[in-house]
Structures are given as structure tokens and as C-alpha cells.
Write an enzyme that holds these catalytic residues in place. Sequence first.
Site, PDB file in Angstrom:
ATOM      1  N   CYS A   1     -55.928 -33.807  39.917  1.00 39.95           N
ATOM      2  CA  CYS A   1     -54.803 -34.430  40.607  1.00 39.95           C
ATOM      3  C   CYS A   1     -53.587 -34.562  39.703  1.00 39.95           C
ATOM      4  CB  CYS A   1     -55.228 -35.796  41.139  1.00 39.95           C
ATOM      5  SG  CYS A   1     -56.643 -35.652  42.212  1.00 39.95           S
TER       6      CYS A   1
ATOM      7  N   GLU B   1     -57.532 -18.687   6.336  1.00 38.76           N
ATOM      8  CA  GLU B   1     -58.016 -19.745   7.242  1.00 38.76           C
ATOM      9  C   GLU B   1     -57.712 -19.401   8.686  1.00 38.76           C
ATOM     10  OE1 GLU B   1     -55.694 -23.017   5.931  1.00 38.76           O
ATOM     11  OE2 GLU B   1     -56.628 -23.085   3.949  1.00 38.76           O
TER      12      GLU B   1
ATOM     13  N   GLY C   1     -58.265 -18.969  12.545  1.00 40.99           N
ATOM     14  CA  GLY C   1     -59.116 -19.529  13.585  1.00 40.99           C
ATOM     15  C   GLY C   1     -58.997 -18.691  14.840  1.00 40.99           C
ATOM     16  N   ARG C   2     -57.801 -18.730  15.433  1.00 41.51           N
ATOM     17  CA  ARG C   2     -57.562 -18.039  16.703  1.00 41.51           C
ATOM     18  C   ARG C   2     -57.933 -16.559  16.639  1.00 41.51           C
ATOM     19  NH1 ARG C   2     -53.822 -19.755  20.392  1.00 41.51           N
ATOM     20  NH2 ARG C   2     -52.835 -20.943  18.712  1.00 41.51           N
TER      21      ARG C   2
HETATM   22  C1  LIG Z   1     -55.062 -24.790  12.585  1.00 38.78           C
HETATM   23  C2  LIG Z   1     -55.031 -24.363  11.167  1.00 38.78           C
HETATM   24  C3  LIG Z   1     -55.421 -23.073  10.825  1.00 38.78           C
HETATM   25  C4  LIG Z   1     -55.815 -22.029  11.845  1.00 38.78           C
HETATM   26  O1  LIG Z   1     -54.774 -21.609  12.638  1.00 38.78           O
HETATM   27  P1  LIG Z   1     -54.998 -20.348  13.628  1.00 38.78           P
HETATM   28  O2  LIG Z   1     -53.698 -20.155  14.252  1.00 38.78           O
HETATM   29  O3  LIG Z   1     -56.063 -20.725  14.586  1.00 38.78           O
HETATM   30  O4  LIG Z   1     -55.402 -19.199  12.751  1.00 38.78           O
HETATM   31  C5  LIG Z   1     -55.454 -22.746   9.483  1.00 38.78           C
HETATM   32  N1  LIG Z   1     -55.095 -23.619   8.513  1.00 38.78           N
HETATM   33  C6  LIG Z   1     -54.698 -24.873   8.824  1.00 38.78           C
HETATM   34  C7  LIG Z   1     -54.322 -25.804   7.737  1.00 38.78           C
HETATM   35  C8  LIG Z   1     -54.651 -25.286  10.147  1.00 38.78           C
HETATM   36  O5  LIG Z   1     -54.242 -26.510  10.454  1.00 38.78           O
END
Ligand SMILES: *Cc1c(COP(=O)(O)O)cnc(C)c1O
Length: 434
Positions: free
Chosen positions: A358, A288, A290-291
Site C-alpha cells: 500500500c 572489495e 560486491g555488486r
Molecule cells: C559497499 C562497499 C563496497 C562494495 O561496493 P559494490 O558497489 O557492491 O562493489 C566496497 N567497499 C566498501 C567500503 C563499501 O562500503
Amino acid sequence: MHHFQYSGPTLHCESVELAAVAKLYGTPTYVYSAATMADNYTRLARGLAGLDVQLCFAMKANSNIAVLRHFANLGAGFDLVSGGEIRRVLAAGANVRSSVFAGVGKSEAEIRLALENGIFAFHVESEPELARINHVAGTLGVKAPIAIRINPDVDAHTHAKITTGKSGNKFGIPLKHAAAAYEAAAKYPHIAIKGVQMHIGSQLTSVAPFVEAVEKVAPFAAELKAKYGITYFSIGGGMGIVYKDALASGEQAWWDAQPIEQRPLTPETYGAALVPLLQPLGLKILLEHGRFMVGNAGVLLSRVEHLKRGAGKNFLIVDAAMNDLVRPAMYDSYHEIVPLHRDSSRRALVADIVGPICESGDCFAKDRQIQEVGEGELVAFMSAGAYGYSMANRYNTRPMAAEVLVKGSTFELINARETFEQMIAGEKIPAFLK
Ligand SMILES: *Cc1c(COP(=O)(O)O)cnc(C)c1O
């Protein structure tokens, strides 16, 4: 590795000159590289070769429907955290069937929407949530596929706001209570146990916490396979990216020059450490990230408003602000900031790089050295593809920025800059004030 580099004096994304994008669509504008996203996906898949892997892109990092479609075309599913995100996946023309639903507070309506669209599994964070999912599935006459999120109590050594796998965090169920939680799940008539899940935090820069967490949870996963016939183990996301030296890290030479023990985490290192631990389980492995998928695939373009020279302190005031890119204000995070037009004859400037909002918190960098740039010139915030636009807001009645996707020598607007009318569309003056 990424596809942002200088070609001559000008910064490019793939074969597109970024100044041309700013000229056409204005600033602040997020620009993403389709090739970088595809490379990240492919490298992660290759790094874990030998496992049956399903990558569920954690779309909260970047949820533009064009980005989702790109990942869906590559074969990804999604890790989603709200009904809104389910609807984004549908709007992208992608499939919810290979996606998982995470989060500690799923509403009944969100659970129903996920079930109606054939969600692959719910990642359950508590016993009350199990009861709620069972109830909603019952009203629809279906069985809800689930995995329980285990909190392995591992220190991810990352920022406090993005660590999730310690026992003091709100996430998951401690390993010592997990067996009981699965026994409870097995008793619900509308729950189908499918897997087990963990996610220990974000922006991890070493593989050790991942190894520690997998080593803790893998024996339990094997037990669950024997007892309930689970088919998958989701090891979460969290792989970090390079923020300092972001531009240089687009080149293989930069990686080769880093001492092994200081080299940032790569998908190859990640895979090499984890594949041997996971392979014996004979389970499908869900990821999973993301980053890692999008972070280095995006930049935020911004224009200089003023260079304000002060007594002992210079301020470079740009037209992007903490509402557009909140990470520095929220997590003290670092973004490399580079000029779109590089000119070696210019002097270096040391300045605080700030937005127009601001608040003193509207500061992107303190005492940062950058080539001197003046009013009207353009800069890029590197590594802004993850948790950039997706965390943006309208503070100070600043419209949401535009987003552009580049592929090779072409680029297209994938999200128009918000108009004032759109910003206030839901607001009204009540009758009693008229
Ligand atoms: C946010 C999240 C991710 C992704 O995290 P990254 O650091 O962006 O890879 C994966 N699994 C869960 C459950 C998350 O909350």
C-alpha cells in the site's frame, strides 16, 4: 556474462528450469547461479593478473551463508561492515583472517569480535575511531591492524545515494589530512599500520573514476610504504553491472555488438587500466567488489496476481514487492523483467509493474513493455543478486523471501521462506495491556 538463458521457450538458470524452482518453493524466491559467481570471481582475478590480489567480497551485497561459503571456497575473503557480518562469515565456516572491517560507526563490541577472530585489518574512517580501536585492542593486549580510508574527492558519476568518494560524503579522510591521520595512528601503542584504503562509490560503469582515484592516492600509498612499511592498498569495490539488456548480456555476442566506447565496464577493461598504475607500487592489492560478484548471478522469481487494465494505463500486479527488492523504490533503479515462459504468439503489453504494498512507491517499472502475461504466470526480475535479499525487509508483514542456489542441474534451498511465527517471535503484549 551469466548463466540465465532461454532454452526453448523456458528460462533456465544453468541447467535448471526456473519454473520448477518456483513450483517447489513458491514465490517470491531469489535464485542464484553458482557458476556465474565463480566466473565473475575468476574473470576479476584474471583481469588483474600481474598483481598480488586479495579479493574481499563486499558481503553486504549478498550475505547468505551459502554464497559466502562458495566465495570462500574460491579463495575470497570478505569486506564486512558489522558484527553480524563477522558472525555470518563464521557461520559459513569461512575465515575472518583474510577479511577487512569497514564502516563509519564500529561499536566497541564489534571491534572486539573482529580482533578476537583475527581480522586482517580495520578500515578506519576517522580519528575518534582510531582512538576507540586502540582502546579495545589495549584491553585485549593486542595490536589492531589498520588502514585509513582516504576520500580522494572523485566524482563517481553514479546515483547520489551510492557515491562515497566526494568530499561532501561521510566517508574517509581527505587526502590533504591523511598524512596527519597516519602520524596520529603511528603514536597509538595498540595500532599497527598495515595499509591504505579507498572506495569511491557503487555501480560505476566507466573505468575513468577508478583511474582518477588510483592516480590521486597511489603516490601517497608509496609514501606510506616508505614511511610505515605498509603492505597493501585496498582500491575498494564499485564495479557496475548491466541492468538494461540484462538477459542478453549473458551472451558474448551481445558484448561484441556494443560499440567499444559504450561497452559496460568489464573486469578486463578495469584490469587493463589499473594494473599498470598499481604494479609499480609493489603492494598487495585488495579489491572489495560486491555488486559485480553477485549482481548478475541472481534473479527474483515472482508470480502475477492480476493484470488490471485501466483507462490509458495497465497495471501488472505481481507477488513480489518493494520489501523484497527495494532498489527501484530506493534508487530508481531499473530491473529487466522477463516471463519464465516465452511465447512469441502473445501480444506485447505496456504496463506499470507493481507489487501489492500500500504505497505508490511500490512500483518496479513504469510503462514497461513485456510479453502479455496473466494471473498465475511467472516472471523473473533480472540482475537481482546484489542488494536484493540483503536489503529486504518485512514491511506490510510480508515474510522474507526464500533463496535457492543452483549449480549445474541441481538446486537447493539455501534459505527457507520466513514463517509468520518467526516474524513475530520477538514481539509480546506488555503486562500493563493485559
Ligand atoms: C559497499 C562497499 C563496497 C562494495 O561496493 P559494490 O558497489 O557492491 O562493489 C566496497 N567497499 C566498501 C567500503 C563499501 O562500503
